[in-house]
Enzyme design. Structure first.
Site, PDB file in Angstrom:
ATOM      1  N   GLY A  47       0.975  -1.156   0.188  1.00  0.00           N
ATOM      2  CA  GLY A  47      -0.007   0.059   0.064  1.00  0.00           C
ATOM      3  C   GLY A  47       0.852   1.349   0.058  1.00  0.00           C
TER       4      GLY A  47
ATOM      5  N   GLY B 176      -0.284   5.142  -1.069  1.00  0.00           N
ATOM      6  CA  GLY B 176      -1.405   5.969  -0.344  1.00  0.00           C
ATOM      7  C   GLY B 176      -0.690   7.179   0.474  1.00  0.00           C
ATOM      8  CD  GLN B 177      -2.591  11.368   4.562  1.00  0.00           C
ATOM      9  OE1 GLN B 177      -3.559  10.553   5.007  1.00  0.00           O
ATOM     10  NE2 GLN B 177      -2.523  12.615   4.876  1.00  0.00           N
TER      11      GLN B 177
ATOM     12  CG  ASP C 126      -0.640   0.788  -3.797  1.00  0.00           C
ATOM     13  OD1 ASP C 126      -0.503   1.633  -2.690  1.00  0.00           O
ATOM     14  OD2 ASP C 126      -1.704   0.571  -4.198  1.00  0.00           O
ATOM     15  CB  ILE C 127      -3.796  -2.759  -5.830  1.00  0.00           C
ATOM     16  CG1 ILE C 127      -4.565  -4.156  -6.754  1.00  0.00           C
ATOM     17  CG2 ILE C 127      -4.358  -1.701  -5.543  1.00  0.00           C
ATOM     18  CD1 ILE C 127      -5.776  -4.608  -5.878  1.00  0.00           C
TER      19      ILE C 127
ATOM     20  CE1 TYR D 272      -9.368   2.801   8.585  1.00  0.00           C
ATOM     21  CE2 TYR D 272      -9.828   4.549  10.279  1.00  0.00           C
ATOM     22  CZ  TYR D 272      -9.255   3.740   9.607  1.00  0.00           C
ATOM     23  OH  TYR D 272      -7.656   4.318   9.435  1.00  0.00           O
TER      24      TYR D 272
HETATM   25  N1  SER Z   1      -7.776   9.475   9.120  1.00  0.00           N
HETATM   26  C1  SER Z   1      -8.264   8.296   9.179  1.00  0.00           C
HETATM   27  C2  SER Z   1      -9.921   8.626   8.733  1.00  0.00           C
HETATM   28  O1  SER Z   1     -10.424   9.721   8.891  1.00  0.00           O
HETATM   29  C3  SER Z   1      -8.495   8.203  10.929  1.00  0.00           C
HETATM   30  O2  SER Z   1      -7.539   7.034  10.902  1.00  0.00           O
HETATM   31  O3  SER Z   1     -10.334   7.745   8.360  1.00  0.00           O
END
Ligand code: SER
Length: 319
Positions: free
Chosen positions: A9, A12-13, A35-36, A142
């Site tokens: 990954g 990503g950020q 990464d994918i 999440y």
């Molecule tokens: N920055 C993340 C989010 O907003 C929190 O882990 O999902």
């Protein structure tokens, strides 16, 4: 062949900046980004592989071929996107974690980093100075995936001796790569819009205080935790990590010290409910004690860095 580090990954950020920092520290060839999707120029300046974090066999093949002994799993679906695609988020966040935990259990990897989040807390957790050990009843997809992940990390450590390390990141602010689908993303969008339009419509209310951190602090925390001696680590679920806390009104005020005509308006959407369920500030004394964590960047520092660097990137057309 010397052993290598793999970042899953990496586009990503966090992954983008983590890759650069690890390559600086351990040498470009020692750090494989994956990464994918295909990487940007910076990631491609060193070893890069296409890799699906949910494909156990593909990860196993890669780590065996390249003699990877340390893995950073940064692939995940963030909070706002996960609310829209619950099963997909659960599958990605959990399958990818089990893949690397099981590879470590099989002794194919020596050390593992997996990020958790302030999202493990919920409305019944204390909102101010949320302790390391606290009530955790997350109400987002999440958050549920991160909380379950933490339990599994601790389980694999206790039962199989897996050396897995983790921090609960707050909202992370950076100018190099955009975040994808989080609730704290407003704190990055606001800088882009301030420079483009001198105004911003915020999807959270003005008094939505959340824990935040500049990316360099987050990367330093990650690498220091991974370099800490095993014996000093008392937490194998995930460490609380505090940076600063602010709300959209305070961030707008800080931007106004540079752009006096900047205007902000508020149009809260579904992300407000997510923000309302999270802590406002975090108690991270255990991380300070165990591996010497200390935050460096203030809201004023972050505002200045973000505006200067984004301004430069816009004028050079590199966004
Ligand atoms: N920055 C993340 C989010 O907003 C929190 O882990 O999902």
């Amino acid at each position: 062949m010397n052993s290598k580090i793999l970042i899953i990954g990496a586009c990503g950020q966090i992954g983008t900046e983590l890759t650069s920092a690890l390559r600086k520290q351990y040498g470009t060839e020692a750090v494989i980004a994956s990464d994918i999707v295909t990487g940007n120029n910076e990631l491609n300046s060193g070893p890069f592989k296409l890799l699906d974090a949910t494909n156990y066999q593909a990860i196993e093949n890669l780590i065996e071929k390249e003699n990877v002994k340390e893995v950073y799993l940064m692939a995940a679906m963030l909070s706002a996107n996960a609310e829209k695609m619950p099963m997909k988020a659960w599958d990605l966040n959990m399958t990818s974690l089990f893949n690397v935990l099981n590879l470590a259990k099989e002794k194919k990897i020596d050390k593992l980093f997996w990020p958790s989040s302030i999202a493990v807390f919920g409305p019944t957790s204390p909102r101010e100075n949320t302790p390391q050990h606290s009530i955790m009843e997350p109400t987002t997809v999440y958050g549920i995936s991160k909380q379950a992940g933490e339990r599994w990390c601790e389980y694999y450590h206790k039962n199989f001796g897996v050396d897995v390390r983790s921090v609960r990141y707050p909202g992370l602010i950076s100018y190099k790569t955009l975040p994808g689908g989080g609730t704290t993303d407003y704190a990055i969008d606001i800088f882009h819009e301030a420079l483009k339009k001198n105004s911003y419509t915020c999807f959270l209310k003005e008094d939505s205080t959340l824990p935040m951190m500049y990316m360099e602090d987050a990367i330093n925390a990650t690498i220091s935790l991974m370099e800490a001696p095993k014996e000093s680590l008392s937490i194998r679920s995930s460490y609380n990590l505090a940076g600063i806390s602010f709300n959209p009104a305070q961030l707008a005020q800080s931007i106004k010290t540079h752009l006096p005509d900047f205007k902000i308006r508020y149009a809260p959407d579904f992300r407000q409910k997510i923000a309302d369920s999270w802590p406002q500030s975090i108690d991270d004394h255990v991380a300070q004690k165990d591996w010497g964590w200390k935050n460096q960047f203030s809201i004023e520092d972050i505002t200045k860095i973000m505006l200067e660097n984004l301004n430069q990137r816009y004028s050079l057309n590199t966004i």
